[in-house]
Design an enzyme around this catalytic site. Structure first.
Site, PDB file in Angstrom:
ATOM      1  N   ASP A 104       0.854  -1.179   0.000  1.00 47.25           N
ATOM      2  CA  ASP A 104       0.000   0.000   0.000  1.00 47.25           C
ATOM      3  C   ASP A 104       0.899   1.241   0.000  1.00 47.25           C
ATOM      4  O   ASP A 104       1.857   1.297  -0.771  1.00 47.25           O
ATOM      5  CB  ASP A 104      -0.948  -0.048   1.202  1.00 47.25           C
ATOM      6  CG  ASP A 104      -1.985   1.044   1.208  1.00 47.25           C
ATOM      7  OD1 ASP A 104      -2.874   1.030   0.340  1.00 47.25           O
ATOM      8  OD2 ASP A 104      -1.908   1.913   2.096  1.00 47.25           O
ATOM      9  N   TYR A 147     -12.575   7.970  -1.985  1.00 50.85           N
ATOM     10  CA  TYR A 147     -12.155   8.040  -0.581  1.00 50.85           C
ATOM     11  C   TYR A 147     -10.897   8.862  -0.375  1.00 50.85           C
ATOM     12  O   TYR A 147     -10.777   9.582   0.631  1.00 50.85           O
ATOM     13  CB  TYR A 147     -11.995   6.625   0.009  1.00 50.85           C
ATOM     14  CG  TYR A 147     -10.732   5.912  -0.386  1.00 50.85           C
ATOM     15  CD1 TYR A 147      -9.605   5.930   0.431  1.00 50.85           C
ATOM     16  CD2 TYR A 147     -10.652   5.196  -1.578  1.00 50.85           C
ATOM     17  CE1 TYR A 147      -8.446   5.278   0.071  1.00 50.85           C
ATOM     18  CE2 TYR A 147      -9.504   4.530  -1.940  1.00 50.85           C
ATOM     19  CZ  TYR A 147      -8.389   4.578  -1.119  1.00 50.85           C
ATOM     20  OH  TYR A 147      -7.238   3.923  -1.491  1.00 50.85           O
ATOM     21  N   TYR A 230      -2.531  10.326   3.055  1.00 49.74           N
ATOM     22  CA  TYR A 230      -3.511  10.998   2.194  1.00 49.74           C
ATOM     23  C   TYR A 230      -3.238  12.472   1.952  1.00 49.74           C
ATOM     24  O   TYR A 230      -3.411  12.967   0.840  1.00 49.74           O
ATOM     25  CB  TYR A 230      -4.922  10.774   2.753  1.00 49.74           C
ATOM     26  CG  TYR A 230      -5.234   9.304   2.834  1.00 49.74           C
ATOM     27  CD1 TYR A 230      -5.407   8.545   1.685  1.00 49.74           C
ATOM     28  CD2 TYR A 230      -5.276   8.641   4.067  1.00 49.74           C
ATOM     29  CE1 TYR A 230      -5.629   7.186   1.752  1.00 49.74           C
ATOM     30  CE2 TYR A 230      -5.510   7.278   4.142  1.00 49.74           C
ATOM     31  CZ  TYR A 230      -5.680   6.552   2.978  1.00 49.74           C
ATOM     32  OH  TYR A 230      -5.884   5.210   3.043  1.00 49.74           O
ATOM     33  N   HIS A 290      -6.819  -6.360  -1.881  1.00 53.18           N
ATOM     34  CA  HIS A 290      -5.843  -5.364  -1.436  1.00 53.18           C
ATOM     35  C   HIS A 290      -5.000  -5.861  -0.258  1.00 53.18           C
ATOM     36  O   HIS A 290      -3.875  -5.420  -0.080  1.00 53.18           O
ATOM     37  CB  HIS A 290      -6.583  -4.074  -1.050  1.00 53.18           C
ATOM     38  CG  HIS A 290      -5.681  -2.911  -0.778  1.00 53.18           C
ATOM     39  ND1 HIS A 290      -4.850  -2.377  -1.733  1.00 53.18           N
ATOM     40  CD2 HIS A 290      -5.480  -2.181   0.355  1.00 53.18           C
ATOM     41  CE1 HIS A 290      -4.176  -1.358  -1.212  1.00 53.18           C
ATOM     42  NE2 HIS A 290      -4.539  -1.216   0.052  1.00 53.18           N
TER      43      HIS A 290
END
Length: 312
Positions: A104, A147, A230, A290
């Protein structure tokens, strides 16, 4: 199973970072870098497999995550810090070179570390995302309810998550991120609204696993984990002319929702990654989601150990 893994804190660049480790380093060291909403625990299966094969396995909680210290609030969250933390951990443990495994957002410092410090890297294996030479623009390619666009807004995810306890938040994210569809909220809806308590956990993710994650996020909260990754994606280091000097192994679950991000599948199947990584191998796990390292640990372990053994 995870009881075999030892835990310590290392003073790294002014912070006490939690590091899980197991194994004797007979054949070398493997450093595992987690993503979100993961933690060192995400690598438990791979750590034990690597240790059983003769390697030392090390998995830190990223700064601001789990049992690691929170960086000062007024300090900008940077990807360079994550790379520097890995280097400092190797130095603190007197490890000259290591394999680096990322998952990730953990692939970003894993790839970056291999590019910046090839003399300290034996090879890099990444799950869930190909190498990208610069920041990704989601504003023009993804809808407003995507998201990442939602969580990038200061305060929005905090308000969304704050409606529930930590366990419910982690539970919901694991459910959403294990699907093959990209999590996108409709107008008037938040990301946490996309699943409720009637939605079952993935079959491979137990209530005990959820307890382990929730306990670690109870300690750290979500404030820094929302800053990295993020709210720092636009500041990813650019490596336009990157050329990896070490072996690169990319593993992707074909049911991973990230596969549907614009350009991801093309980057992996077109051969473009070979321009950056001359010694490149890519493998796919057909039903992998994922969280493929937890969903199919034996498959990922076999791929990992084969990669390690191919580069003694």
């Amino acid at each position: 199973m995870a009881q075999q893994i030892e835990h310590t804190h290392l003073r790294i660049r002014g912070l006490n970072l939690h590091v899980a480790q197991v194994g004797k380093d007979e054949l070398g060291t493997v450093v595992f870098l987690h993503g979100f909403p993961e933690i060192w625990y995400t690598w438990r299966h791979q750590m034990l497999a690597a240790a059983a094969a003769g390697y030392r396995a090390i998995a830190p909680d990223c700064r601001g995550y789990g049992l690691s210290d929170q960086p000062p609030e007024d300090r900008e969250a940077t990807w360079e810090d994550l790379v520097a933390d890995v280097l400092a951990i190797l130095d603190a443990l007197s490890i000259p070179k290591a394999f680096v495994v990322g998952k990730d957002f953990g692939v970003i410092p894993a790839y970056d570390f291999a590019l910046r410090h090839p003399d300290r890297t034996r090879g890099v294996m990444c799950l869930g995302a190909p190498f990208n030479p610069g920041p990704i623009d989601f504003d023009t390619t993804m809808p407003e309810g995507f998201y990442i666009r939602r969580w990038r807004e200061p305060g929005r995810a905090e308000a969304d998550f704050g409606r529930y306890d930590v366990r419910r938040v982690v539970r919901t994210i694991y459910i959403l991120f294990s699907r093959s569809e990209i999590p996108v909220a409709k107008e008037g809806e938040e990301i946490m609204d996309l699943a409720d308590l009637s939605t079952p956990l993935p079959s491979w993710f137990t209530e005990e696993d959820l307890d382990a994650y929730a306990a670690l996020y109870e300690k750290s909260g979500f404030h820094y984990p929302l800053r990295i990754p993020y709210r720092a994606l636009h500041r990813i280091t650019k490596h336009v002319d990157a050329k990896f000097q070490v072996p690169v192994f990319m593993v992707m679950g074909e049911k991973d929702y990230c596969f549907k991000f614009p350009g991801f599948e093309t980057a992996m199947r077109s051969g473009i990654m070979n321009t950056f990584a001359p010694d490149l191998k890519i493998d796919y796990i057909p039903d992998g989601c994922h969280f493929v390292q937890e969903q199919f640990p034996e498959k990922v372990n076999d791929l990992l150990l084969a990669f390690l053994k191919d580069h003694p």
